[in-house]
Design an enzyme around this catalytic site. Structure first.
Site, short mmCIF file in Angstrom:
data_model
loop_
_atom_site.label_atom_id
_atom_site.label_comp_id
_atom_site.label_asym_id
_atom_site.label_seq_id
_atom_site.Cartn_x
_atom_site.Cartn_y
_atom_site.Cartn_z
N TYR A 83 -40.54 121.45 -15.55
CA TYR A 83 -41.37 121.16 -16.71
C TYR A 83 -40.52 120.78 -17.89
CZ TYR A 83 -40.25 125.63 -19.00
OH TYR A 83 -39.60 126.66 -19.63
N LYS A 123 -34.79 123.14 -15.33
CA LYS A 123 -35.92 123.67 -16.10
C LYS A 123 -37.10 123.89 -15.14
CE LYS A 123 -38.07 123.16 -20.67
NZ LYS A 123 -37.91 124.53 -21.15
N GLU A 181 -28.21 133.41 -22.83
CA GLU A 181 -29.15 132.75 -23.75
C GLU A 181 -30.33 133.70 -23.93
OE1 GLU A 181 -30.77 129.14 -21.96
OE2 GLU A 181 -30.63 130.01 -19.98
N LEU A 187 -29.84 127.04 -19.57
CA LEU A 187 -30.54 125.77 -19.70
C LEU A 187 -29.81 124.95 -20.76
CD1 LEU A 187 -33.27 124.30 -18.87
CD2 LEU A 187 -34.00 124.91 -21.18
#
Ligand code: PLP
Length: 287
Positions: free
Chosen positions: A35, A149, A182, A206
């Site tokens: 996505y 992702k 993250e 990511l």
């Protein structure tokens, strides 16, 4: 008042509430899909080329064959027809519906392609951006390809839920070796002695589009930035800490696991980068 959200489902425009998905969709069964989320400012997708490039890479990495150019046309049409000026675009492609087997289906199974454009009536990050926000640290339980992702977000959802239950905006994910990778849905930056630190690109994170922009903005502002991770143990030695993300933009952090970051106020480098971000948005809209 909530408006009907406009979607494009496999090329057909319809209200999002009317989109129905086969129970055999591989995204539904296996999380077999990817996505992308773009921010819309003043009716224009922000950093469109960067997001679409990442989307192509995610599709390639899991070998989903999809006509991205056709998807981009649909995205632009849906945005226009939605009339949304402040909002976000969600795009998702799964490997389509096929009899349930783990291996990829053989033959011509068309991917299922969803786009929708959601107005942002309330900016949920506005207060956090101004005042600074609190976060917790949690173990990073995700898989080893966080650079994709993927729509598989269970570990991210669990971390975000833990943060919410503790009244925090986000959870910082910590690897087994102690490294902060993250956030559950944001990139993380620290500041020490005037130098900005953030995790290097690797399969552990990511490649955040906002992370990339902030990295470039730091360069423009003459702020030294190093793509070097810091550990959870080192957080008390940081002068500043902040998050970045497509809808979050740049959010100062003032509390981690209940402890103040420095004096508990957003720091000057974070403030400088927030300003630079706003200036960049304004500049890119006037082109
Ligand atoms: N890291 C993770 C795990 C995310 O899910 C996201 C956004 O959803 C980000 C970072 C921030 O990426 P971007 O700046 O492209 O929104």
């Amino acid at each position: 008042m909530s408006h009907e959200i406009l979607a494009n489902w496999n090329g057909v425009e319809m209200p999002l509430s009317e989109v129905t998905v086969s129970a055999l969709d591989r995204g539904f069964l296996f999380g077999d899909g990817v996505y992308e989320v773009l921010r819309v400012y003043k009716g224009q997708p922000f950093l469109e080329a960067e997001h679409l490039e990442r989307f192509r890479r995610s599709l390639d990495k899991i070998s989903i064959v999809c006509q991205v150019d056709r998807l981009i046309e649909r995205m632009q049409m849906t945005l226009e027809n939605s009339g949304v000026t402040e909002g976000m675009i969600y795009m998702q492609v799964t490997r389509g519906a096929a009899p349930r087997t783990h291996r990829f289906p053989s033959g011509d199974v068309p991917p299922n392609e969803l786009i929708y454009v959601e107005p942002m009536e309330v900016d949920h990050y506005a207060e956090a951006r101004e005042q600074g926000a609190a976060v917790i640290t949690v173990p990073d339980l995700r898989w080893k390809r966080c650079d994709i992702k993927s729509i598989n977000l269970l570990a991210n959802c669990m971390a975000a839920q833990q943060a919410a239950e503790q009244g925090c905006i986000e959870a910082l994910l910590v690897n087994a070796d102690g490294t902060v990778t993250e956030g559950s849905h944001t990139s993380v930056f620290g500041v020490r002695d005037g130098h900005v630190l953030t995790s290097p690109l690797s399969p552990s994170i990511l490649p955040g589009i906002t992370r990339g922009l902030v990295t470039r903005l730091a360069g423009r502002c003459g702020i030294p930035l190093h793509e070097t991770s810091f550990s959870a143990e080192e957080i008390p030695q940081l002068d500043e800490l902040f998050l970045t993300g497509t809808t979050a933009e740049v959010v100062p952090l003032i509390r981690v696991d209940g402890n103040l970051v420095n004096d508990g106020h957003p720091g000057p480098i974070t403030r400088r980068l927030q300003r630079a971000y706003q200036e960049f948005v304004a500049e890119s809209l006037s082109i």
